[in-house]
Design an enzyme around this catalytic site. Sequence first.
Site, PDB file in Angstrom:
ATOM      1  N   SER A 122      -0.466  66.480  61.250  1.00 41.71           N
ATOM      2  CA  SER A 122       0.763  66.504  61.978  1.00 41.71           C
ATOM      3  C   SER A 122       0.932  68.043  62.719  1.00 41.71           C
ATOM      4  O   SER A 122       2.051  68.011  63.458  1.00 41.71           O
ATOM      5  CB  SER A 122       1.924  66.011  61.036  1.00 41.71           C
ATOM      6  OG  SER A 122       1.546  65.501  59.993  1.00 41.71           O
ATOM      7  N   HIS A 143      -3.162  61.922  66.591  1.00 52.82           N
ATOM      8  CA  HIS A 143      -1.926  61.961  65.869  1.00 52.82           C
ATOM      9  C   HIS A 143      -1.352  60.543  65.860  1.00 52.82           C
ATOM     10  O   HIS A 143      -0.596  60.297  66.995  1.00 52.82           O
ATOM     11  CB  HIS A 143      -0.957  63.028  66.076  1.00 52.82           C
ATOM     12  CG  HIS A 143       0.125  63.044  65.117  1.00 52.82           C
ATOM     13  ND1 HIS A 143       1.124  63.675  65.437  1.00 52.82           N
ATOM     14  CD2 HIS A 143       0.241  62.847  63.881  1.00 52.82           C
ATOM     15  CE1 HIS A 143       1.911  63.617  64.480  1.00 52.82           C
ATOM     16  NE2 HIS A 143       1.468  63.049  63.432  1.00 52.82           N
ATOM     17  N   GLU A 155      -0.575  60.860  69.764  1.00 57.05           N
ATOM     18  CA  GLU A 155      -0.749  62.178  70.649  1.00 57.05           C
ATOM     19  C   GLU A 155      -2.188  62.448  70.344  1.00 57.05           C
ATOM     20  O   GLU A 155      -2.912  62.462  69.155  1.00 57.05           O
ATOM     21  CB  GLU A 155       0.035  63.388  69.862  1.00 57.05           C
ATOM     22  CG  GLU A 155       1.186  63.208  70.122  1.00 57.05           C
ATOM     23  CD  GLU A 155       2.239  64.177  69.395  1.00 57.05           C
ATOM     24  OE1 GLU A 155       2.974  64.995  69.821  1.00 57.05           O
ATOM     25  OE2 GLU A 155       2.133  64.474  68.175  1.00 57.05           O
ATOM     26  N   ASN A 194       6.281  66.698  66.930  1.00 63.68           N
ATOM     27  CA  ASN A 194       6.853  67.393  65.413  1.00 63.68           C
ATOM     28  C   ASN A 194       7.530  68.586  65.949  1.00 63.68           C
ATOM     29  O   ASN A 194       8.405  69.384  65.009  1.00 63.68           O
ATOM     30  CB  ASN A 194       5.638  67.568  64.523  1.00 63.68           C
ATOM     31  CG  ASN A 194       5.461  66.317  63.860  1.00 63.68           C
ATOM     32  OD1 ASN A 194       6.680  65.403  63.681  1.00 63.68           O
ATOM     33  ND2 ASN A 194       4.224  65.949  63.280  1.00 63.68           N
TER      34      ASN A 194
HETATM   35  N1  CAA Z   1       4.372  45.918  59.056  1.00 65.77           N
HETATM   36  C1  CAA Z   1       4.580  44.920  59.837  1.00 65.77           C
HETATM   37  N2  CAA Z   1       5.956  44.649  59.905  1.00 65.77           N
HETATM   38  C2  CAA Z   1       6.646  45.680  59.579  1.00 65.77           C
HETATM   39  C3  CAA Z   1       6.491  46.852  59.012  1.00 65.77           C
HETATM   40  C4  CAA Z   1       5.061  46.781  58.571  1.00 65.77           C
HETATM   41  N3  CAA Z   1       4.606  47.979  57.760  1.00 65.77           N
HETATM   42  N4  CAA Z   1       7.689  47.685  58.721  1.00 65.77           N
HETATM   43  C5  CAA Z   1       8.532  47.006  59.517  1.00 65.77           C
HETATM   44  N5  CAA Z   1       8.284  45.738  59.895  1.00 65.77           N
HETATM   45  C6  CAA Z   1       8.770  44.741  60.581  1.00 65.77           C
HETATM   46  C7  CAA Z   1       9.834  44.086  60.035  1.00 65.77           C
HETATM   47  O1  CAA Z   1       9.226  42.846  59.268  1.00 65.77           O
HETATM   48  C8  CAA Z   1      10.900  43.513  61.075  1.00 65.77           C
HETATM   49  O2  CAA Z   1      10.323  42.525  61.793  1.00 65.77           O
HETATM   50  P1  CAA Z   1      11.479  41.599  62.198  1.00 65.77           P
HETATM   51  O3  CAA Z   1      12.518  42.365  63.095  1.00 65.77           O
HETATM   52  O4  CAA Z   1      10.867  40.661  63.007  1.00 65.77           O
HETATM   53  O5  CAA Z   1      12.079  40.840  61.195  1.00 65.77           O
HETATM   54  C9  CAA Z   1      10.707  44.887  61.912  1.00 65.77           C
HETATM   55  O6  CAA Z   1       9.653  45.317  61.666  1.00 65.77           O
HETATM   56  C10 CAA Z   1      11.840  45.756  61.818  1.00 65.77           C
HETATM   57  O7  CAA Z   1      11.886  46.326  60.510  1.00 65.77           O
HETATM   58  P2  CAA Z   1      13.139  46.506  59.376  1.00 65.77           P
HETATM   59  O8  CAA Z   1      14.121  45.345  59.752  1.00 65.77           O
HETATM   60  O9  CAA Z   1      12.763  46.697  58.067  1.00 65.77           O
HETATM   61  O10 CAA Z   1      13.683  47.935  59.965  1.00 65.77           O
HETATM   62  P3  CAA Z   1      13.912  48.602  61.398  1.00 65.77           P
HETATM   63  O11 CAA Z   1      14.689  47.587  62.192  1.00 65.77           O
HETATM   64  O12 CAA Z   1      14.601  49.693  60.741  1.00 65.77           O
HETATM   65  O13 CAA Z   1      12.531  48.955  62.027  1.00 65.77           O
HETATM   66  C11 CAA Z   1      11.228  50.779  62.096  1.00 65.77           C
HETATM   67  C12 CAA Z   1      11.703  49.887  61.272  1.00 65.77           C
HETATM   68  C13 CAA Z   1      10.335  50.274  63.219  1.00 65.77           C
HETATM   69  C14 CAA Z   1      10.268  51.867  61.172  1.00 65.77           C
HETATM   70  C15 CAA Z   1      12.611  51.819  62.864  1.00 65.77           C
HETATM   71  O14 CAA Z   1      13.310  51.861  61.784  1.00 65.77           O
HETATM   72  C16 CAA Z   1      12.030  52.878  63.539  1.00 65.77           C
HETATM   73  O15 CAA Z   1      11.507  52.934  64.461  1.00 65.77           O
HETATM   74  N6  CAA Z   1      12.131  54.004  62.721  1.00 65.77           N
HETATM   75  C17 CAA Z   1      11.854  55.191  63.204  1.00 65.77           C
HETATM   76  C18 CAA Z   1      10.447  55.666  62.887  1.00 65.77           C
HETATM   77  C19 CAA Z   1       9.965  56.830  63.350  1.00 65.77           C
HETATM   78  O16 CAA Z   1      10.607  57.756  63.804  1.00 65.77           O
HETATM   79  N7  CAA Z   1       8.606  56.953  63.108  1.00 65.77           N
HETATM   80  C20 CAA Z   1       8.285  58.485  63.461  1.00 65.77           C
HETATM   81  C21 CAA Z   1       8.146  59.266  62.140  1.00 65.77           C
HETATM   82  S1  CAA Z   1       7.467  61.028  62.614  1.00 65.77           S
HETATM   83  C22 CAA Z   1       5.834  60.852  62.304  1.00 65.77           C
HETATM   84  O17 CAA Z   1       5.334  59.659  61.981  1.00 65.77           O
HETATM   85  C23 CAA Z   1       5.138  62.046  62.837  1.00 65.77           C
HETATM   86  C24 CAA Z   1       4.853  62.834  61.706  1.00 65.77           C
HETATM   87  O18 CAA Z   1       3.719  63.424  61.587  1.00 65.77           O
HETATM   88  C25 CAA Z   1       5.636  63.133  60.585  1.00 65.77           C
END
Ligand code: CAA
Length: 288
Positions: A122, A143, A155, A194
């Site tokens: 990251s 990334h 990325e 990030n």
């Molecule tokens: N595998 C398969 N399906 C999954 C899953 C997984 N691991 N996790 C969640 N899902 C599915 C769920 O089953 C659900 O499906 P339905 O809508 O069909 O029921 C759907 O995805 C949505 O899941 P949730 O209802 O549990 O939760 P949500 O609506 O909040 O969505 C999320 C989850 C997509 C993670 C959303 O919350 C989101 O986009 N969050 C932000 C994530 C983010 O910003 N990530 C970047 C982090 S920064 C990074 O990673 C960089 C770094 O270097 C630090």
Amino acid sequence: MTEIKKIAVLGAGLMGHGITQVATQIGKFEVYMRDIEQRFIDNGMTMIRESLQRFVKKGQMTETQMNETLARIHPTLDLKEAVSTADLIIEAAPENIELKKALFREVDNYAPEHAIIASNTSSVSITELASATKRPQKVCGMHFFNPPQLMKLIEVIRGAQTSDETTQTILEVARRMEKETVLVKKDCPGFIVNRILIPALNEAAAIYWEGTADRDDIDKAIKLGLNWPMGPLMLLDYIGSDTTLAIAEVLTKELDPKFHPSTGLKQMVKAQLLGRKTGKGFYDWTQR
Ligand code: CAA
């Protein structure tokens, strides 16, 4: 362009298991998923199975396709076995530069000459990781975002000596995984996402720690005020406060003192309240 058939993913943790899943489920690549202890491998495989089951339950994938995906995954503890026939190695080890450099050095010894070594780091410098190998032109940043199964972006980061051929190959691999890409033309700490995200998360932890607002109000403010899918404190738990702190420290050291981690963030790590990975962070994840 280098033809990619076999991939080795180094690490079966939060990111490694997701990358393995995307590579086998969507990209249809054969993947050796390597970690240093059997319990990490077992945990990674459990998370992959659970995630695949969700797609099956929703009718987005058949049982047969799930089993074919699982059959493309070769879990192993043996680094040499994982990389010696790989065309692409994707490193997803913890955010520790010395650990990553040692791993790159070892991988460089075992991997075929044509193989590309990519890092899912990251924040760590791709150029510095490349310097641990004798093939800096074949080292690149790739990334992914958490959870890799759902997040559309990769990325792609060029180190100082990354060749056009390596960059094009990584862009093509990302396309096969049905991801969108952005190209980071110069290796800079935090890349694009990030560098913008980590100061925001750090500030959220500071506001919480100062007592300016309660956890739920901080998250609600950003969810509703900025339309984020989850609030910053929940996202911090998702990423892990240890990983967030490690990135903030790299940004501070390499880019500008203004990125310095807040007391709130440091206290979370000291207390081992790391988020989902330890069951407790700003939220309690043990019941979810
Ligand atoms: N595998 C398969 N399906 C999954 C899953 C997984 N691991 N996790 C969640 N899902 C599915 C769920 O089953 C659900 O499906 P339905 O809508 O069909 O029921 C759907 O995805 C949505 O899941 P949730 O209802 O549990 O939760 P949500 O609506 O909040 O969505 C999320 C989850 C997509 C993670 C959303 O919350 C989101 O986009 N969050 C932000 C994530 C983010 O910003 N990530 C970047 C982090 S920064 C990074 O990673 C960089 C770094 O270097 C630090």
